[in-house]
Design a protein around this motif. Sequence first.
Motif, PDB file in Angstrom:
ATOM      1  N   ALA A 134       0.872  -1.177   0.000  1.00 18.91           N
ATOM      2  CA  ALA A 134       0.000   0.000   0.000  1.00 18.91           C
ATOM      3  C   ALA A 134       0.912   1.231   0.000  1.00 18.91           C
ATOM      4  CB  ALA A 134      -0.896   0.006   1.226  1.00 18.91           C
TER       5      ALA A 134
ATOM      6  N   LYS B   8      -7.568   0.723   5.007  1.00 21.46           N
ATOM      7  CA  LYS B   8      -7.549   1.981   4.263  1.00 21.46           C
ATOM      8  C   LYS B   8      -7.467   3.187   5.187  1.00 21.46           C
ATOM      9  CE  LYS B   8     -10.007   4.513   0.639  1.00 21.46           C
ATOM     10  NZ  LYS B   8     -11.179   4.527  -0.265  1.00 21.46           N
ATOM     11  N   ASP B   9      -8.189   3.158   6.330  1.00 20.95           N
ATOM     12  CA  ASP B   9      -8.149   4.329   7.206  1.00 20.95           C
ATOM     13  C   ASP B   9      -6.793   4.470   7.883  1.00 20.95           C
ATOM     14  OD1 ASP B   9      -8.514   2.116   8.773  1.00 20.95           O
ATOM     15  OD2 ASP B   9     -10.219   2.878   9.912  1.00 20.95           O
TER      16      ASP B   9
ATOM     17  N   THR C 264      -4.589   6.044   5.258  1.00 22.25           N
ATOM     18  CA  THR C 264      -4.922   7.464   5.162  1.00 22.25           C
ATOM     19  C   THR C 264      -4.296   8.261   6.300  1.00 22.25           C
ATOM     20  OG1 THR C 264      -7.015   6.963   4.059  1.00 22.25           O
ATOM     21  CG2 THR C 264      -6.822   9.132   5.097  1.00 22.25           C
TER      22      THR C 264
END
Length: 335
Positions: free
Chosen positions: A128, A274-275, A278
Motif C-alpha cells: 500500500a 484503508k483508514d 490514510t
Amino acid sequence: WRARAEQRAMTLFSKALTRAAAAILAIALAATVPQGAQAQVPKTIRIVVPFPAGGPTDVTARVVGEQIGKQHGVSFVVENRLGGGGLIATESVARAEPDGGTLLIVASGVLINPLLKKTNYDPLTSFAPLCLLVRSPHYIVVNKDSPIRNFADFLATARAKPGELSFATVGPATGPHIAFETLKRRAKADITFVPFNGTSPSINAVMGGHVSVAMGDFRDVYGALQGGTLRGLATTGASRLEQLPDIPTVAEQGFPGFEAESWFGIVAPAATPKDTVTQLDAWFQEALQNAEVRSKLVSAGVFPTGRCGADFVAHLRHQSEEIAKIVREANIKAE
C-alpha cells in the motif's frame, strides 16, 4: 383506579430502565470502537530500510519518523536490513502483519528487481503506497581538465566517435544505469557503459581520468562541483536546483520531458486497512512540510516531495512502465 395508576407507573419505570440500559450499552460499544484511523495505528512503528545506516534513506527515515513521533506520540524504530539487493527487506515487509506497524523504505530497486530475478512480491500489488518522501537528481559530470566543455560537446563527441566515450555509474541494473540507458537511446549515441560497485568509486574514476563521463546524485557530486574538481554538464532532474543554478537540465538541452532522479518512498503491506493508510499518509505529508525536517533532509542531499496517496501510486506505475521498457530495450541483466 389505584391499580391502574400503579400499573402505569410500573410501565413508565420499565421504559426508563430500558432507555437507560440502551444508553449504557451504546457507551460501552463506543468505547470498543477506534475513534478514527489514528486509533488503529500502533504506538510503535518499525521502518525497514534496505540500505546501510547513515545513508540518505536511513537519514530520511529517522528524521521524518522522529518528527511524527513528536507530533503524534508514536515511536519509530528504524531497522537497517541489508541483503539480496534489497530483496530480503522487501519480501519481509510484504509478509508482515498489515496493521500499520511495519513500513518499508523503497527506491527504484523495488521496481527493477522483479524484472531481473524471481521475487516473492509484486511491486504494484504487494504494498500500500504511502508517500514519495524525497528525491535527488542525477548530475552528468566530467573531470575539470576534460576537453568536453558542455553537454553539447558530450553528445557531439559521442556521435563522432561511437563507442569511444565511457560512461560510469553505480550498477548494473540500478536507477542511474536505467537513466544512462534512457539518455543514450534518446540521444541516439553509442557510449560504453562502465559499472561500479558504488557511486563514489565511479566519481573517483572520472576524477582520475579513467572514464570519460560519470553520473552521480546531487549529494555525491556537490562538493566536487563547488570545489572545481568536476565540471557539471547537465542535471537529469525536472528543473535546476538553486544550489547549482548554472547547471542546466537535460530537458533544456534538446530533450524535452526528460527526467530521471533517485527517489525514496515509504509503503506498508498491501492489506493494511484503508483508514490506517490514510492516517499514515497524513502524518508523513505533515512531517515533510515542517521547516526543520526539510532543512535536515536538504543537508543530507535529498529534497522533500510529499507526494502521497494516489499521486505516489501514479508515480510508481509510471516508473514501472518506463523501467520495464528500458530493461527490455537495453537487455539489462542482473549482476
